[in-house]
Design an enzyme around this catalytic site. Structure first.
Site, PDB file in Angstrom:
ATOM      1  N   ASN A  84       0.831  -1.207   0.000  1.00 20.80           N
ATOM      2  CA  ASN A  84       0.000   0.000   0.000  1.00 20.80           C
ATOM      3  C   ASN A  84       0.866   1.257   0.000  1.00 20.80           C
ATOM      4  O   ASN A  84       1.968   1.267   0.573  1.00 20.80           O
ATOM      5  CB  ASN A  84      -1.027   0.009   1.141  1.00 20.80           C
ATOM      6  CG  ASN A  84      -0.451  -0.172   2.524  1.00 20.80           C
ATOM      7  OD1 ASN A  84       0.626  -0.733   2.680  1.00 20.80           O
ATOM      8  ND2 ASN A  84      -1.155   0.295   3.534  1.00 20.80           N
ATOM      9  N   GLU A 103       0.220   5.206   0.755  1.00 26.03           N
ATOM     10  CA  GLU A 103      -0.746   6.204   1.220  1.00 26.03           C
ATOM     11  C   GLU A 103      -0.385   7.596   0.706  1.00 26.03           C
ATOM     12  O   GLU A 103       0.654   7.793   0.062  1.00 26.03           O
ATOM     13  CB  GLU A 103      -0.829   6.155   2.757  1.00 26.03           C
ATOM     14  CG  GLU A 103      -1.366   4.802   3.210  1.00 26.03           C
ATOM     15  CD  GLU A 103      -1.643   4.700   4.690  1.00 26.03           C
ATOM     16  OE1 GLU A 103      -1.173   5.550   5.473  1.00 26.03           O
ATOM     17  OE2 GLU A 103      -2.354   3.743   5.067  1.00 26.03           O
ATOM     18  N   CYS A 120      -4.133   0.894  -2.542  1.00 23.54           N
ATOM     19  CA  CYS A 120      -4.035  -0.372  -1.813  1.00 23.54           C
ATOM     20  C   CYS A 120      -2.914  -1.220  -2.411  1.00 23.54           C
ATOM     21  O   CYS A 120      -2.515  -1.034  -3.569  1.00 23.54           O
ATOM     22  CB  CYS A 120      -5.347  -1.145  -1.915  1.00 23.54           C
ATOM     23  SG  CYS A 120      -6.635  -0.569  -0.803  1.00 23.54           S
ATOM     24  N   GLU A 178      -3.068  -4.093  -3.537  1.00 23.39           N
ATOM     25  CA  GLU A 178      -3.530  -4.808  -4.727  1.00 23.39           C
ATOM     26  C   GLU A 178      -3.374  -3.972  -5.990  1.00 23.39           C
ATOM     27  O   GLU A 178      -3.220  -4.515  -7.085  1.00 23.39           O
ATOM     28  CB  GLU A 178      -5.000  -5.210  -4.549  1.00 23.39           C
ATOM     29  CG  GLU A 178      -5.245  -6.252  -3.465  1.00 23.39           C
ATOM     30  CD  GLU A 178      -5.407  -5.656  -2.063  1.00 23.39           C
ATOM     31  OE1 GLU A 178      -4.978  -4.506  -1.819  1.00 23.39           O
ATOM     32  OE2 GLU A 178      -5.968  -6.361  -1.208  1.00 23.39           O
ATOM     33  N   CYS A 214      -9.932  -5.540   0.411  1.00 23.49           N
ATOM     34  CA  CYS A 214     -11.111  -4.687   0.568  1.00 23.49           C
ATOM     35  C   CYS A 214     -12.047  -4.874  -0.628  1.00 23.49           C
ATOM     36  O   CYS A 214     -11.681  -5.489  -1.637  1.00 23.49           O
ATOM     37  CB  CYS A 214     -10.696  -3.219   0.721  1.00 23.49           C
ATOM     38  SG  CYS A 214     -10.165  -2.440  -0.817  1.00 23.49           S
ATOM     39  N   CYS A 270     -10.803  -3.780  -4.014  1.00 24.60           N
ATOM     40  CA  CYS A 270      -9.716  -4.621  -4.522  1.00 24.60           C
ATOM     41  C   CYS A 270     -10.218  -5.993  -4.947  1.00 24.60           C
ATOM     42  O   CYS A 270      -9.625  -6.625  -5.822  1.00 24.60           O
ATOM     43  CB  CYS A 270      -8.595  -4.701  -3.499  1.00 24.60           C
ATOM     44  SG  CYS A 270      -7.743  -3.105  -3.396  1.00 24.60           S
TER      45      CYS A 270
HETATM   46  N1  THU Z   1      -5.322  -1.643   2.416  1.00 24.71           N
HETATM   47  C1  THU Z   1      -4.768  -2.336   1.378  1.00 24.71           C
HETATM   48  O1  THU Z   1      -3.645  -2.028   0.943  1.00 24.71           O
HETATM   49  N2  THU Z   1      -5.472  -3.354   0.827  1.00 24.71           N
HETATM   50  C2  THU Z   1      -6.676  -3.795   1.278  1.00 24.71           C
HETATM   51  O2  THU Z   1      -7.281  -4.654   0.665  1.00 24.71           O
HETATM   52  C3  THU Z   1      -7.209  -3.249   2.541  1.00 24.71           C
HETATM   53  C4  THU Z   1      -6.638  -1.934   2.946  1.00 24.71           C
HETATM   54  C5  THU Z   1      -4.588  -0.513   2.987  1.00 24.71           C
HETATM   55  C6  THU Z   1      -5.118   0.834   2.601  1.00 24.71           C
HETATM   56  C7  THU Z   1      -4.604   1.703   3.722  1.00 24.71           C
HETATM   57  O3  THU Z   1      -3.305   2.166   3.388  1.00 24.71           O
HETATM   58  C8  THU Z   1      -4.489   0.765   4.915  1.00 24.71           C
HETATM   59  O4  THU Z   1      -4.630  -0.549   4.395  1.00 24.71           O
HETATM   60  C9  THU Z   1      -5.562   0.979   5.966  1.00 24.71           C
HETATM   61  O5  THU Z   1      -6.818   0.981   5.406  1.00 24.71           O
END
Ligand code: THU
Length: 140
Positions: free
Chosen positions: A51, A53, A62, A64, A95, A98
């Site tokens: 991920n 941010e 994310c 993915e 999520c 994704c």
């Molecule tokens: N996150 C992912 O990278 N993939 C997911 O499927 C769930 C959430 C990340 C996004 C964010 O940077 C952190 O998890 C908290 O939500």
């Protein structure tokens, strides 16, 4: 690559290790929740992502997203098996958004590791909207 479609042929430990490695590169200064994802492609490649941010929180990518980007950049292919983990190494669910991303490149049969075991993608995204619902076929 004979047998790569059968679950026995999938080296889940290797995939988990790649997801953990990807997670170690996560850029998650805001949530402090690193995520790493890894998947086996039908030509034997393993693709991964972490991920990333952003100060504009909603712009966050994310893990993915990076994985799918590596898949396409590396020549495409179909995803066969997927896992993702958080910064403590726990297996987590992709999520909702994704799951849709993964569906596009792996479809109903993509094997997804979940905290409750390995299941096909259509168990975690039932009645998915996909390319077949569009009124014209996808072109490359
Ligand atoms: N996150 C992912 O990278 N993939 C997911 O499927 C769930 C959430 C990340 C996004 C964010 O940077 C952190 O998890 C908290 O939500």
């Amino acid at each position: 690559m004979a047998g790569v479609h059968s679950q026995e042929a999938i080296d889940w430990d290797r995939l988990r290790a790649r997801a953990r490695e990807a997670c170690s590169r996560a850029y998650a200064p805001y949530s402090r929740y690193g995520v790493g994802a890894a998947a086996l492609v039908d030509d034997g490649r393993v693709v991964s992502g972490c991920n990333v941010e952003n100060a504009g929180y909603g712009v966050t990518l994310c893990a993915e997203c990076g994985l799918v980007s590596e898949l396409v950049l590396g020549g495409g292919g179909r995803l066969l098996a997927f896992t993702c983990c958080n910064h403590t190494g726990e297996v987590i669910m992709p999520c909702g958004r994704c799951r849709q991303l993964l569906w596009e490149h792996g479809g109903a049969e993509l094997l997804v590791e979940t905290p409750e075991g390995i299941v096909p993608m259509d168990h975690v995204l039932p009645q998915a909207f996909g390319p077949q619902h569009l009124d014209r076929p996808a072109t490359a």
